[in-house]
Design a protein around this motif. Structure first.
Motif, mmCIF file in Angstrom:
data_model
loop_
_atom_site.group_PDB
_atom_site.id
_atom_site.type_symbol
_atom_site.label_atom_id
_atom_site.label_comp_id
_atom_site.label_asym_id
_atom_site.label_seq_id
_atom_site.Cartn_x
_atom_site.Cartn_y
_atom_site.Cartn_z
ATOM 1 N N LEU A 349 0.397 -1.383 -0.554
ATOM 2 C CA LEU A 349 0.271 0.096 0.061
ATOM 3 C C LEU A 349 0.460 1.331 0.416
ATOM 4 O O LEU A 349 0.463 2.138 -0.621
ATOM 5 C CB LEU A 349 -0.981 0.109 0.751
ATOM 6 C CG LEU A 349 -2.033 -0.443 1.209
ATOM 7 C CD1 LEU A 349 -2.828 -0.870 2.299
ATOM 8 C CD2 LEU A 349 -2.799 -0.386 0.223
ATOM 9 N N GLN A 383 -7.677 -10.947 1.964
ATOM 10 C CA GLN A 383 -6.343 -9.461 2.285
ATOM 11 C C GLN A 383 -6.364 -8.446 1.269
ATOM 12 O O GLN A 383 -6.668 -7.332 1.513
ATOM 13 C CB GLN A 383 -5.748 -9.392 3.507
ATOM 14 C CG GLN A 383 -6.121 -10.724 4.505
ATOM 15 C CD GLN A 383 -7.603 -9.470 5.815
ATOM 16 O OE1 GLN A 383 -8.403 -10.092 5.482
ATOM 17 N NE2 GLN A 383 -7.033 -8.383 5.580
ATOM 18 N N CYS A 384 -6.095 -9.168 0.401
ATOM 19 C CA CYS A 384 -5.149 -8.679 -1.023
ATOM 20 C C CYS A 384 -6.961 -7.994 -1.369
ATOM 21 O O CYS A 384 -6.900 -6.592 -1.574
ATOM 22 C CB CYS A 384 -4.679 -9.150 -1.936
ATOM 23 S SG CYS A 384 -3.026 -9.571 -1.507
ATOM 24 N N GLU A 387 -7.709 -4.755 0.391
ATOM 25 C CA GLU A 387 -7.235 -3.448 0.457
ATOM 26 C C GLU A 387 -6.746 -2.948 -0.835
ATOM 27 O O GLU A 387 -6.538 -2.188 -1.333
ATOM 28 C CB GLU A 387 -5.986 -4.254 0.919
ATOM 29 C CG GLU A 387 -5.746 -4.313 2.306
ATOM 30 C CD GLU A 387 -6.740 -3.393 3.318
ATOM 31 O OE1 GLU A 387 -6.977 -2.064 3.046
ATOM 32 O OE2 GLU A 387 -6.627 -3.354 4.596
#
Length: 574
Positions: A349, A383-384, A387
């Motif tokens: 990120l 999770q990827c 996000e």
């Protein structure tokens, strides 16, 4: 059995077909057709078909030089010379470890060294830069100290086995205070100023110290040739090397020097782009600070700054750059692994252009197989997605000798989990259906021949399975894996390219060119979803994106290189 009489032989010889006899010619035509038909299935077939006239001439020149050097240099006289040298053992895998110095003096080496190799897709960051350079940096960096975690270093055995660390300390600790690494009364974990410890080394002072320290960071020639030890034995030494290296690489002044040296060596070797795997614990420290950072932000800031600075120099203006592939150790427990994955996403990120994907590393046979890691890997995917980050898999798989065991089956899981490339894929050649799937799904095999030899998977490049994959149409590239640790003494890939060219008769310069082009075609220059990735791999230089542009640039460099080969060596081999 009585011999023919002259009269009998005269009569019989009249019945033996001549070479130009129609039956012999028909056989030879069929033989040639069979060979040509098989060649059409090779992964480098289209590349060979598209060679320009100058490239074809360069390939012929290199074939001639290769054949000449096979007879003039790589013959029994060299083995006899090596056999007479002290502490040298001849064995089936001598071509790299024992003949390295000889190969670097050949014309073939000069040619391969200059070749544009495209992208380095499989290399582990900490094992890239020559230690002679790094040790000088350590000795010149203020505040560097050395200590031992579990023993004194008074004996030879202790110096070979003890766990050492080299790190920055704000205060200087001198041996004049009564502390010496080299005495039996040393108190463990007590820092000693590195320069003083080096000068006081009991076996040769500073020169002896540097030799000893290098032995703790590299696979020695003896380690490399002891083929009676299996892969597990050499991996123990291999992992200990990384434990030592990891203590001193991650201090900002050393890390900056490391990156500058790395990019310079890659550029000199004809490599324009690199994707480096790393497994960094949170032990990175800023300059003048001994307390490690709590995240990877500053470390990636340093990478970003150094890449841009190198590209701004005359030397680096044609260097495309580099990205990192985040790696976790496959033997970590669930909590450690999830923490590493979370750190990976957080770093992505913050630095999206510097992080290309995710992998698991470590000795495959002693670590957890991918099938055992499915819960963690699916959590990572979720999770990827949550996000909104793109972190594709570039899995190590099949770096093993087994067949049908859990480690070998990592190949199936890597495929099913959507890996875009296969790291090593050494055991892939045993799986016909999997080979077809890898070929059809356009998954690249990142092959590292020298690493596979040194780490006991094959005795020499002659027994390496990569030619079998090329013959079946599997896309492959060549990489150097861990060159500083394995004995290359450089960050480049020339040793692996040279080994392949010299060892595999039907590869030739055209085959090397195809492998280099593949490395650009399968490089992760930018974030792409699966459809975009597949499109750019398929369209290659005919596309319109960054990858197509890089492939076009590589093609120009390839043609310039082929012209140089013909101009430099064409007359002497015509």
């Amino acid at each position: 059995m009585p011999n023919f009489t002259d009269e009998e032989w005269e009569e019989i010889s009249q019945t033996i077909p001549a070479n130009d006899d129609p039956i012999i010619q028909k056989y030879l035509q069929g033989r040639e057709a069979l060979i040509n038909e098989e060649a059409k299935k090779r992964s480098d077939y289209q590349f060979r078909q598209s060679l320009s006239p100058i490239a074809k001439k360069a390939c012929a020149v290199v074939d001639s030089i290769r054949n000449e050097e096979l007879e003039a240099i790589w013959n029994p006289r060299l083995e006899e010379y090596l056999a007479q040298e002290e502490n040298v053992t001849i064995h089936p895998g001598m071509m790299f470890s024992l003949a390295k110095d000889t190969m670097e003096k050949t014309r073939l080496w000069k040619i391969v060294r200059k070749m544009p190799k495209g992208a380095l897709l499989h290399a582990h960051c900490d094992a890239m830069v020559d230690f002679g350079y790094l040790f000088e940096v350590l000795l010149q960096t203020p505040g560097m100290h050395i200590w031992c975690e579990d023993s004194h270093l008074a004996s030879l055995e202790a110096r070979q086995q003890a766990t050492i660390a080299i790190r920055f300390r704000e205060n200087e600790y001198h041996e004049s205070n009564g502390t010496s690494l080299w005495r039996e009364d040393y108190v463990i974990r007590t820092p000693v100023l590195l320069t003083q410890a080096a000068d006081d080394f009991p076996d040769g002072g500073r020169a002896g110290f540097l030799k000893w320290l290098k032995s703790r960071c590299t696979i020695s020639e003896t380690d490399a040739i002891e083929q009676h030890h299996g892969p597990a034995h050499i991996w123990k030494k291999f992992q200990k090397c990384f434990e030592t290296i990891g203590t001193f690489i991650h201090y900002e002044p050393v890390f900056r020097a490391f990156l500058r040296r790395l990019m310079s060596l890659l550029h000199q070797d004809g490599i324009s782009w690199a994707e480096l795997r790393f497994t960094w614990p949170l032990n990175y420290c800023r300059e003048g600070v001994e307390t490690p950072e709590t995240d990877y932000d500053h470390m990636f800031q340093v990478i970003d700054e150094e890449v841009k600075a190198f590209q701004a120099t005359p030397e680096g203006r044609r260097f495309w750059g580099l990205r990192m592939i985040w790696t976790s150790m496959r033997n970590w427990n669930k909590r450690q692994l999830i923490q590493s994955m979370d750190d990976c996403i957080a770093t992505k990120l913050a630095w999206p252009h510097l992080l290309a994907g995710y992998d698991l590393v470590g000795h495959e046979e002693s670590g957890r197989p991918l099938a055992d890691l499915l819960p963690e890997l699916f959590w990572f995917r979720q999770q990827c997605a949550a996000e909104g980050v793109t972190l594709p898999f570039f899995f190590h798989a099949g770096e093993c000798l087994g067949t049908g065991d859990a480690t070998d089956h990592n190949l199936f899981d890597a495929l099913l989990l959507g890996t875009r490339r296969l790291g090593h894929g050494f055991s892939l050649y045993k799986h016909p259906d999997l080979i077809s799937a890898v070929r059809d799904r356009r998954i690249l095999v990142e092959s590292c021949p020298v690493s596979n030899e040194v780490l006991r998977l094959c005795g020499s490049v002659l027994s390496h399975p990569l030619p079998a994959l090329l013959a079946r149409g599997v896309a492959c590239s060549l990489s150097n894996d861990d060159p500083a640790v394995l004995g290359h003494d450089t960050a480049g890939s020339t040793h692996d390219f040279w080994q392949a060219l010299q060892g595999w008769h039907n590869l030739g310069l055209a085959g090397l060119g195809s492998l280099a082009e593949n490395s650009v075609r399968w490089a992760a220059f930018e974030d792409q979803d699966a459809a975009q990735w597949d499109r750019d791999v398929r369209e290659a230089s005919l596309g319109s994106g960054v990858k197509a542009q890089r492939l076009q640039e590589w093609r120009v460099a390839w043609e310039e290189f082929c012209l140089w080969v013909v101009s430099e060596f064409g007359d002497e081999d015509s």
